[in-house]
Scaffold this motif. Structure first.
Motif, PDB file in Angstrom:
ATOM      1  N   ILE A 143      52.779  23.540  38.833  1.00 42.85           N
ATOM      2  CA  ILE A 143      51.750  24.517  38.435  1.00 42.85           C
ATOM      3  C   ILE A 143      51.427  25.352  39.671  1.00 42.85           C
ATOM      4  CG2 ILE A 143      49.404  24.817  37.556  1.00 42.85           C
ATOM      5  CD1 ILE A 143      49.687  22.216  36.020  1.00 42.85           C
ATOM      6  N   THR A 144      51.628  26.674  39.574  1.00 45.32           N
ATOM      7  CA  THR A 144      51.531  27.516  40.776  1.00 45.32           C
ATOM      8  C   THR A 144      50.452  28.594  40.617  1.00 45.32           C
ATOM      9  OG1 THR A 144      53.371  28.854  39.936  1.00 45.32           O
ATOM     10  CG2 THR A 144      53.912  27.107  41.495  1.00 45.32           C
ATOM     11  N   PRO A 145      49.945  29.103  41.758  1.00 43.36           N
ATOM     12  CA  PRO A 145      48.875  30.109  41.742  1.00 43.36           C
ATOM     13  C   PRO A 145      49.454  31.528  41.787  1.00 43.36           C
ATOM     14  CG  PRO A 145      49.204  29.377  43.968  1.00 43.36           C
ATOM     15  CD  PRO A 145      50.248  28.672  43.135  1.00 43.36           C
ATOM     16  N   TRP A 146      48.572  32.523  41.832  1.00 50.33           N
ATOM     17  CA  TRP A 146      49.025  33.919  41.763  1.00 50.33           C
ATOM     18  C   TRP A 146      49.281  34.535  43.134  1.00 50.33           C
ATOM     19  CZ3 TRP A 146      45.395  36.313  44.595  1.00 50.33           C
ATOM     20  CH2 TRP A 146      44.095  35.820  44.559  1.00 50.33           C
ATOM     21  N   PRO A 171      53.988  29.154  35.910  1.00 47.86           N
ATOM     22  CA  PRO A 171      53.425  30.064  36.911  1.00 47.86           C
ATOM     23  C   PRO A 171      52.026  30.529  36.492  1.00 47.86           C
ATOM     24  CG  PRO A 171      55.026  31.219  35.527  1.00 47.86           C
ATOM     25  CD  PRO A 171      54.982  29.791  35.035  1.00 47.86           C
ATOM     26  N   ALA A 172      51.292  31.125  37.416  1.00 48.83           N
ATOM     27  CA  ALA A 172      49.957  31.645  37.085  1.00 48.83           C
ATOM     28  C   ALA A 172      50.097  32.788  36.078  1.00 48.83           C
ATOM     29  CB  ALA A 172      49.266  32.134  38.349  1.00 48.83           C
ATOM     30  N   GLY A 201      52.085  30.870  30.311  1.00 48.75           N
ATOM     31  CA  GLY A 201      50.947  30.734  29.392  1.00 48.75           C
ATOM     32  C   GLY A 201      49.734  30.268  30.154  1.00 48.75           C
ATOM     33  N   LEU A 211      49.492  18.230  31.883  1.00 49.23           N
ATOM     34  CA  LEU A 211      48.724  17.139  32.510  1.00 49.23           C
ATOM     35  C   LEU A 211      48.666  15.907  31.615  1.00 49.23           C
ATOM     36  CD1 LEU A 211      45.700  18.926  34.220  1.00 49.23           C
ATOM     37  CD2 LEU A 211      47.945  18.362  35.148  1.00 49.23           C
ATOM     38  N   PHE A 221      50.848  20.879  42.494  1.00 51.63           N
ATOM     39  CA  PHE A 221      49.907  21.939  42.119  1.00 51.63           C
ATOM     40  C   PHE A 221      49.429  22.676  43.364  1.00 51.63           C
ATOM     41  CE2 PHE A 221      45.359  22.978  42.164  1.00 51.63           C
ATOM     42  CZ  PHE A 221      45.247  23.855  41.098  1.00 51.63           C
ATOM     43  N   SER A 224      43.003  26.314  42.955  1.00 51.91           N
ATOM     44  CA  SER A 224      41.608  26.144  43.381  1.00 51.91           C
ATOM     45  C   SER A 224      41.224  24.663  43.454  1.00 51.91           C
ATOM     46  CB  SER A 224      40.691  26.865  42.396  1.00 51.91           C
ATOM     47  OG  SER A 224      40.812  26.277  41.122  1.00 51.91           O
ATOM     48  N   THR A 227      40.304  23.242  39.825  1.00 55.09           N
ATOM     49  CA  THR A 227      41.453  22.875  38.981  1.00 55.09           C
ATOM     50  C   THR A 227      42.183  21.684  39.601  1.00 55.09           C
ATOM     51  OG1 THR A 227      41.636  25.192  38.350  1.00 55.09           O
ATOM     52  CG2 THR A 227      43.480  23.788  37.767  1.00 55.09           C
ATOM     53  N   GLU A 245      47.674  21.211  46.708  1.00 55.94           N
ATOM     54  CA  GLU A 245      47.327  22.126  47.797  1.00 55.94           C
ATOM     55  C   GLU A 245      46.210  23.013  47.278  1.00 55.94           C
ATOM     56  OE1 GLU A 245      48.274  21.814  50.729  1.00 55.94           O
ATOM     57  OE2 GLU A 245      50.132  20.666  50.564  1.00 55.94           O
ATOM     58  N   MET A 246      45.060  22.936  47.945  1.00 53.68           N
ATOM     59  CA  MET A 246      43.906  23.674  47.414  1.00 53.68           C
ATOM     60  C   MET A 246      43.385  24.651  48.468  1.00 53.68           C
ATOM     61  SD  MET A 246      42.538  20.399  45.342  1.00 53.68           S
ATOM     62  CE  MET A 246      42.759  19.348  46.754  1.00 53.68           C
ATOM     63  N   GLN A 329      34.323  38.125  42.497  1.00 53.91           N
ATOM     64  CA  GLN A 329      34.032  36.973  43.367  1.00 53.91           C
ATOM     65  C   GLN A 329      33.847  37.440  44.813  1.00 53.91           C
ATOM     66  OE1 GLN A 329      36.280  33.282  42.724  1.00 53.91           O
ATOM     67  NE2 GLN A 329      36.625  33.123  44.909  1.00 53.91           N
ATOM     68  N   GLU A 378      35.369  28.978  50.094  1.00 48.49           N
ATOM     69  CA  GLU A 378      36.532  29.862  50.232  1.00 48.49           C
ATOM     70  C   GLU A 378      36.278  31.161  49.460  1.00 48.49           C
ATOM     71  OE1 GLU A 378      40.269  28.665  48.272  1.00 48.49           O
ATOM     72  OE2 GLU A 378      41.258  29.161  50.154  1.00 48.49           O
ATOM     73  N   PHE A 380      38.642  33.869  49.430  1.00 50.27           N
ATOM     74  CA  PHE A 380      39.962  34.271  48.919  1.00 50.27           C
ATOM     75  C   PHE A 380      40.054  35.783  48.747  1.00 50.27           C
ATOM     76  CE2 PHE A 380      43.974  33.118  46.742  1.00 50.27           C
ATOM     77  CZ  PHE A 380      44.343  32.131  47.642  1.00 50.27           C
TER      78      PHE A 380
HETATM   79  N1  LIG Z   1      44.920  27.423  47.609  1.00 52.28           N
HETATM   80  C1  LIG Z   1      45.515  28.452  47.075  1.00 52.28           C
HETATM   81  O1  LIG Z   1      46.627  28.787  47.435  1.00 52.28           O
HETATM   82  C2  LIG Z   1      44.838  29.193  45.993  1.00 52.28           C
HETATM   83  C3  LIG Z   1      43.483  29.105  45.799  1.00 52.28           C
HETATM   84  N2  LIG Z   1      42.902  29.807  44.802  1.00 52.28           N
HETATM   85  C4  LIG Z   1      41.441  29.735  44.673  1.00 52.28           C
HETATM   86  O2  LIG Z   1      41.130  29.574  43.309  1.00 52.28           O
HETATM   87  C5  LIG Z   1      40.265  30.604  42.853  1.00 52.28           C
HETATM   88  C6  LIG Z   1      40.557  30.905  41.410  1.00 52.28           C
HETATM   89  O3  LIG Z   1      41.908  31.322  41.235  1.00 52.28           O
HETATM   90  P1  LIG Z   1      42.692  30.836  39.963  1.00 52.28           P
HETATM   91  O4  LIG Z   1      43.965  31.544  39.823  1.00 52.28           O
HETATM   92  O5  LIG Z   1      41.781  30.927  38.789  1.00 52.28           O
HETATM   93  O6  LIG Z   1      43.020  29.346  40.359  1.00 52.28           O
HETATM   94  P2  LIG Z   1      43.328  28.134  39.421  1.00 52.28           P
HETATM   95  O7  LIG Z   1      43.189  26.891  40.184  1.00 52.28           O
HETATM   96  O8  LIG Z   1      42.557  28.276  38.174  1.00 52.28           O
HETATM   97  O9  LIG Z   1      44.855  28.394  39.035  1.00 52.28           O
HETATM   98  C7  LIG Z   1      45.963  27.792  39.667  1.00 52.28           C
HETATM   99  C8  LIG Z   1      46.980  27.367  38.613  1.00 52.28           C
HETATM  100  O10 LIG Z   1      46.405  26.329  37.799  1.00 52.28           O
HETATM  101  C9  LIG Z   1      46.473  26.706  36.417  1.00 52.28           C
HETATM  102  N3  LIG Z   1      45.369  26.113  35.679  1.00 52.28           N
HETATM  103  C10 LIG Z   1      44.145  26.625  35.450  1.00 52.28           C
HETATM  104  N4  LIG Z   1      43.399  25.780  34.725  1.00 52.28           N
HETATM  105  C11 LIG Z   1      44.165  24.679  34.490  1.00 52.28           C
HETATM  106  C12 LIG Z   1      43.953  23.458  33.784  1.00 52.28           C
HETATM  107  N5  LIG Z   1      42.786  23.171  33.189  1.00 52.28           N
HETATM  108  N6  LIG Z   1      44.950  22.567  33.755  1.00 52.28           N
HETATM  109  C13 LIG Z   1      46.130  22.817  34.367  1.00 52.28           C
HETATM  110  N7  LIG Z   1      46.389  23.974  35.023  1.00 52.28           N
HETATM  111  C14 LIG Z   1      45.416  24.891  35.093  1.00 52.28           C
HETATM  112  C15 LIG Z   1      46.455  28.212  36.465  1.00 52.28           C
HETATM  113  O11 LIG Z   1      46.930  28.768  35.272  1.00 52.28           O
HETATM  114  P3  LIG Z   1      46.423  30.226  34.799  1.00 52.28           P
HETATM  115  O12 LIG Z   1      46.758  31.176  35.869  1.00 52.28           O
HETATM  116  O13 LIG Z   1      47.228  30.448  33.610  1.00 52.28           O
HETATM  117  O14 LIG Z   1      44.961  30.090  34.561  1.00 52.28           O
HETATM  118  C16 LIG Z   1      47.360  28.488  37.650  1.00 52.28           C
HETATM  119  O15 LIG Z   1      48.704  28.371  37.266  1.00 52.28           O
HETATM  120  C17 LIG Z   1      40.541  31.744  43.818  1.00 52.28           C
HETATM  121  O16 LIG Z   1      39.486  32.631  43.872  1.00 52.28           O
HETATM  122  C18 LIG Z   1      40.749  30.991  45.101  1.00 52.28           C
HETATM  123  O17 LIG Z   1      39.502  30.692  45.668  1.00 52.28           O
HETATM  124  C19 LIG Z   1      43.646  30.573  43.950  1.00 52.28           C
HETATM  125  C20 LIG Z   1      44.997  30.703  44.094  1.00 52.28           C
HETATM  126  C21 LIG Z   1      45.691  30.028  45.170  1.00 52.28           C
END
Ligand SMILES: NC(=O)C1=CN([C@@H]2O[C@H](COP(=O)(O)OP(=O)(O)OC[C@H]3O[C@@H](n4cnc5c(N)ncnc54)[C@H](OP(=O)(O)O)[C@@H]3O)[C@@H](O)[C@H]2O)C=CC1
Ligand SMILES: O=C(O)CCC(=O)C(=O)O
Length: 476
Positions: A143-146, A171-172, A201, A211, A221, A224, A227, A245-246, A329, A378, A380
Motif C-alpha cells: 500500500i503506497t502513498p501519493w 497505489p494511492a 481504488g 488488510l 505500507f 500517514s 492509517t 513507514e510513516m 492542511q 507533520e 507535509f
Molecule cells: N510518510 C509518508 O511518506 C507519507 C505521509 N503522508 C501523511 O499522511 C497525510 C495524509 O495523506 P494520505 O494520502 O491521506 O495518507 P494515507 O495514510 O491515508 O494514505 C496512504 C495509503 O494508504 C491507503 N489507505 C487509506 N486508508 C486506508 C485504510 N483504511 N486501509 C488501508 N489502506 C488505506 C491510501 O489509499 P487512498 O489513497 O486510496 O486513500 C494510500 O494508498 C499527509 O498529509 C501526510 O501528513 C502521506 C503520504 C506519504
C-alpha cells in the motif's frame, strides 16, 4: 480508461476515477478503473495461487524479469517522469530523477536475485550440520502513498519479486498513472500471470479488503501515522508480518561553525524541494544563537527567490501541493503557527499561476518554540520553522524532542560534533552537511520511534522483511 491487472488480465470495472493534474485542474490525465472488494479478493486469490511456483522460480528468471523492468523504466524515464510530474506536481527534473531512481531500484534487485545465499554453521552437536536458508514470506500486500508515485512502489515491488514473493499493489488514489505505467511494463516482463497484481481504488475499500485477507502474509505500507495504526492493528489480528513507514518531523541543526552557504542550501532543499511533501523533509531548523540571525537572513532571501509554478514549466523551482485537502492542511498549519505567535518571515500565501492549481508559497517561520503545534505534527507541505539553540547540547535535545525519528541533519565543520550527532540523534538516517531528504536507493531506509515499524526497506537489508529464515539440521 486504464484497467486493473488481475491474474495477468487487464480487468475492467464499473467505476473509474479521473486523475487530475494539480498544476492545472482542468487537465484530466486519464481515468482509472476502481476495484471493489470482489476485484481485490480476486487479485489476492491470484497472488496466492501464483506464489507456489514463483517462490521456487530460478534466480535467473527473477533476474531477467527485474532487469527487463529496470531497463525499460530507464529508457522511458523522460516520458514517465513527465507523467509523474503531471499527476503529482513535483517539478519535471525531480520527476524524471524519480523515474530513474525506480529504474535503478529494479536493476539493483535484478543483481540481488543472483546474490541470494544462505549460511552453513557448525552444530553444537557432533555429526550434525546446520544450514540457514531464506524463503519468501508469501503473497505480499503493498500500500503506497501519493508523494513518490513510482519510487515507493518500485522499492517495495522489486524486492518482493526478487525474493520470490507474489504481490498485490494498491497505489494511492491520487496518483494511479505512474504505478499503472510501471505495472504495464511488468505485464510484458515475462513474469508469470498472477505473480504481480495491480488494484487501484480507495484505501477504505481496496486497502481495507487487503488488510482483512488472511492470504496476505506480509504487508508493507507507507503513509500517514493514522492509517499506519489501522494497518498495524489488522496485521496483528492476522499474525502477519508488517513494515510501516510513516511520518517525520525531521530536524536540521546548524551550529555556529557551519558553512552557512551549505547550511542554507541544505535547509532550502530539505524544506521546500518536492513542495516539502517528503517524509524526510526538514521541517524544524534548529539554529545555534551565534549564526541564527545571519542564517535566517540568508534563508529568507533564498526562500523568497524560489519560483513557484506548474510542474512542467521549466522556470518552476517548486510545483503545487498535491490536492485541495493537502493544501487546506498546509494552510491550517500556517494559521495555527501565526496564532501561536510564530514570526512569518517568508511566504504564507497562495500563489496565482496561469493555470488553476494548488499553489502555495514556500513558508518560513522564525522564533518558534518547540511546543507549538507547527513543531509537533507533520505538515507535509512547504513549511519550515527555526528554533534557537543555546549550544550543541541544547540543539541535540531539541532535535530529539519529537515522537518521530526518520532523518536528522547537522551542518557543522566540527568532527567532534558531527560524530557525536551521528551517534546520538534519535533517527534512522543521519546527514552531515547534507539535506535531510533525498536518499540513496541501495542502502537501508527507515526510522526509529514513531516513524517506522518493522525491518528496514531498500538495499540488501530489504531481505529481512521479504524473507523468512529457515534453519535446517542434517545428520551427517
Ligand atoms: N510518510 C509518508 O511518506 C507519507 C505521509 N503522508 C501523511 O499522511 C497525510 C495524509 O495523506 P494520505 O494520502 O491521506 O495518507 P494515507 O495514510 O491515508 O494514505 C496512504 C495509503 O494508504 C491507503 N489507505 C487509506 N486508508 C486506508 C485504510 N483504511 N486501509 C488501508 N489502506 C488505506 C491510501 O489509499 P487512498 O489513497 O486510496 O486513500 C494510500 O494508498 C499527509 O498529509 C501526510 O501528513 C502521506 C503520504 C506519504
Ligand atoms: O527523501 C527521499 O529521498 C525519500 C523520501 C520518502 O521516501 C518519502 O517522503 O516517503
Amino acid at each position: 480508461m486504464k484497467l486493473l491487472l488481475i491474474n495477468g488480465a487487464w480487468t475492467e470495472t464499473s467505476h473509474a476515477l479521473a486523475n487530475i493534474n494539480p498544476s492545472d485542474t482542468d487537465d484530466v490525465i486519464d481515468t482509472y478503473a476502481q476495484a471493489g472488494t470482489s476485484e481485490t479478493e480476486a487479485a489476492i486469490a491470484a497472488a496466492a495461487d501464483a506464489f507456489a511456483d514463483w517462490s521456487h522460480s530460478p534466480v535467473q528468471q527473477r533476474h531477467d524479469v527485474l532487469k527487463f523492468i529496470g531497463d525499460e523504466l530507464m529508457q522511458r524515464k523522460d516520458e514517465i517522469g513527465h507523467l509523474l510530474a503531471r499527476e503529482e506536481g513535483k517539478i519535471l527534473p525531480e520527476a524524471i530523477a524519480e523515474a530513474e531512481r525506480a529504474a535503478r531500484i529494479f536493476d539493483f534487485f535484478a543483481g540481488e536475485a543472483l546474490r541470494l545465499g544462505g549460511e552453513t554453521l557448525p552444530s553444537s552437536r557432533p555429526g550434525v550440520g546446520v544450514e540457514l536458508m531464506r524463503e519468501p514470506v508469501g503473497p505480499v500486500g503493498i500500500i503506497t502513498p501519493w508523494n513518490f508515485p513510482i519510487a515507493i512502489p518500485a522499492w517495495k515491488v522489486a524486492p518482493a519479486l526478487c525474493y520470490g514473493n507474489s504481490v498485490i499493489l494498491k497505489p494511492a488514489e491520487l496518483v494511479p498513472a505512474s504505478a499503472w505505467a510501471m505495472a504495464e511494463i511488468i505485464s510484458r516482463s515475462g513474469l508469470p500471470d498472477g505473480v504481480f497484481n495491480l488494484v487501484m481504488g480507495p484505501g477504505r475499500v481496496v486497502g481495507a479488503a487487503m488488510l482483512e485477507a488472511p492470504a496476505i502474509r506480509a504487508l508493507t505500507f507507507t503513509g500517514s501515522v493514522g492509517t499506519g495504526q489501522i494497518v498495524a492493528e489488522a496485521c496483528l489480528r492476522h499474525r502477519r508480518k508488517m513494515q510501516l513507514e510513516m511520518g517525520g518531523k525531521n530536524p536540521l541543526v546548524v551550529l555556529n561553525d557551519a558553512d552557512l552557504d551549505i547550511a542554507t542550501d541544505a535547509a532550502l532543499n530539505g524544506a521546500f524541494f518536492s513542495t516539502g511533501q517528503r517524509c524526510t523533509a526538514s521541517s524544524r531548523l534548529i539554529i545555534e544563537e551565534g549564526v541564527h540571525n545571519r542564517f535566517v537572513e540568508m534563508l529568507t532571501e533564498k526562500t523568497r527567490a524560489l519560483r513557484v509554478g506548474p510542474a512542467l514549466d521549466a522556470a518552476s523551482q517548486m510545483g503545487p501541493v498535491v490536492d485541495q485537502t493537502q493544501l487546506d492542511q498546509d494552510v491550517g498549519f500556517i494559521d495555527s503557527a501565526r496564532k501561536d505567535g510564530a514570526n512569518l518571515r517568508a511566504g504564507g500565501a497562495l500563489v496565482k499561476c496561469a493555470t488553476p492549481g494548488f499553489y502555495l508559497e514556500p513558508t518560513l517561520f522564525t522564533d518558534t518554540s518547540p511546543a507549538m503545534r507547527i513543531n509537533r505534527d507533520e505538515v507535509f507541505g512547504p513549511v519550515a520553522t527555526t528554533i534557537r539553540a543555546r549550544d550543541y547540547d541544547h540543539a541535540l535535545d531539541l532535535a530529539n524532542d519529537t515522537e518521530f525519528g526518520l532523518t536528522a541533519g547537522i551542518c557543522t565543520t566540527s568532527l567532534k560534533h558531527a560524530t557525536h550527532f551521528k551517534r546520538h540523534a534519535q533517527a534512522g538516517m543521519v546527514m552531515v552537511n547534507l539535506p535531510t531528504a533525498g536518499v540513496d536507493y541501495h542502502v537501508p531506509f527507515g526510522g526509529t520511534k514513531g516513524s517506522s515499524f518493522g525491518p528496514r526497506e531498500q538495499g540488501s537489508y530489504a531481505a529481512e522483511f521479504f524473507t523468512t529464515v529457515k534453519t535446517a539440521y542434517t545428520a551427517a
